[in-house]
Design an enzyme around this catalytic site. Sequence first.
Site, PDB file in Angstrom:
ATOM      1  N   SER A   1     -13.969  33.504  38.913  1.00  0.00           N
ATOM      2  CA  SER A   1     -13.551  33.294  37.523  1.00  0.00           C
ATOM      3  C   SER A   1     -14.743  33.147  36.580  1.00  0.00           C
ATOM      4  CB  SER A   1     -12.673  32.042  37.422  1.00  0.00           C
ATOM      5  OG  SER A   1     -12.378  31.753  36.068  1.00  0.00           O
TER       6      SER A   1
ATOM      7  N   LYS B   1       1.300  31.342  36.764  1.00  0.00           N
ATOM      8  CA  LYS B   1       1.720  31.211  35.363  1.00  0.00           C
ATOM      9  C   LYS B   1       3.197  30.829  35.211  1.00  0.00           C
ATOM     10  CE  LYS B   1      -1.878  34.259  33.584  1.00  0.00           C
ATOM     11  NZ  LYS B   1      -2.194  35.471  32.799  1.00  0.00           N
TER      12      LYS B   1
ATOM     13  N   ALA C   1       5.428  46.155  34.376  1.00  0.00           N
ATOM     14  CA  ALA C   1       6.410  45.269  33.745  1.00  0.00           C
ATOM     15  C   ALA C   1       6.330  43.861  34.312  1.00  0.00           C
ATOM     16  CB  ALA C   1       7.820  45.835  33.931  1.00  0.00           C
TER      17      ALA C   1
ATOM     18  N   ASN D   1       7.517  51.502  34.582  1.00  0.00           N
ATOM     19  CA  ASN D   1       7.279  50.726  35.800  1.00  0.00           C
ATOM     20  C   ASN D   1       7.822  51.486  37.002  1.00  0.00           C
ATOM     21  OD1 ASN D   1       6.372  48.031  36.853  1.00  0.00           O
ATOM     22  ND2 ASN D   1       8.469  47.983  37.612  1.00  0.00           N
ATOM     23  N   ARG D   2       7.242  51.209  38.158  1.00  0.00           N
ATOM     24  CA  ARG D   2       7.720  51.858  39.382  1.00  0.00           C
ATOM     25  C   ARG D   2       9.215  51.591  39.575  1.00  0.00           C
ATOM     26  NH1 ARG D   2       4.328  53.854  43.176  1.00  0.00           N
ATOM     27  NH2 ARG D   2       2.593  52.623  42.365  1.00  0.00           N
TER      28      ARG D   2
ATOM     29  N   GLU E   1      14.401  49.476  36.551  1.00  0.00           N
ATOM     30  CA  GLU E   1      15.242  48.350  36.127  1.00  0.00           C
ATOM     31  C   GLU E   1      14.397  47.190  35.593  1.00  0.00           C
ATOM     32  OE1 GLU E   1      18.948  45.602  37.823  1.00  0.00           O
ATOM     33  OE2 GLU E   1      17.653  46.679  39.234  1.00  0.00           O
TER      34      GLU E   1
ATOM     35  N   GLY F   1     -10.657  44.895  29.973  1.00  0.00           N
ATOM     36  CA  GLY F   1     -10.101  43.596  29.610  1.00  0.00           C
ATOM     37  C   GLY F   1     -11.091  42.508  29.250  1.00  0.00           C
TER      38      GLY F   1
END
Length: 274
Positions: free
Chosen positions: A14, A65, A127, A150-151, A154, A239
């Site tokens: 980190s 998270k 997603a 997304n793969r 749904e 990022g």
Amino acid sequence: MDKYAVFGNPIKHSKSPAIHKQFAISLGEQIDYRAILAPIDNFEKTVSNFFAQGGKGANVTMPFKEQAFAMADELTPLAKIVGAVNTLKKQADGTLLGDNTDGIGFVSDLLANNVSITGKRILIIGAGGAARGVVLPLLDHQPQEVVIVNRTAEKAQNLAKLFAQHGNVSGYGFNNLPENDYALIINSTSSSMNDELPALDQKHITNCEVAYDMFYSLQNTIFMNWVAQYNSKTKLLDGSGMLVGQAAQAYYVWRNKMPAILPVVNALKQGALT
């Protein structure tokens, strides 16, 4: 000295302690910020012990998270919608406030790099929690539409429904993704961490203006190189700025002071943060 920490598993790589150290120095403050490895099956107790021993605030990274969301006594409106917390603050009455600064950090990085959002067609690959954290802050800037792919179709559709009342957002699987001109394509998956590419057909990137990989890297990620191979004019971003931006917003939540972001991003990209 006020104590802060970042909790994750793994955590040893980190950059958060170095980032927050630079923030404190730039603002003339002193803080004690550490990286703490939380056991996968004992996150809540580890965090509770930290706050019981005088901790003022904490950052939370993968894979905790959602657990941080569950243990917060109070949630900001954004954290409540997102369903995930990356920032915890011990309030004056001893309760824990949960916030999510990922999306704000992400959008601030886009704007700092002169990336236009308003009126643009945006594609988010993935997603999961990372995507979930940025949809609403993006919609706040009124893009033409946000498309999630997304793969598992749904999962993308369910995420789109969650934010449907806030703007034009839809979800698809990779096999039925509309062939639109996406100005901004965001890789929110962890594929680059494993040196893999998301299952996106190259036809979707031919007119892309900006490709953003949420994975932080000192060099171009495999996703960024793949986009450049088919579209040399695309602006490529990783990022780093999001990492520093979300950290700056967390610092503000804790201490009501906003650090300068760009000098720390530059130090991070130069490998100068220790």
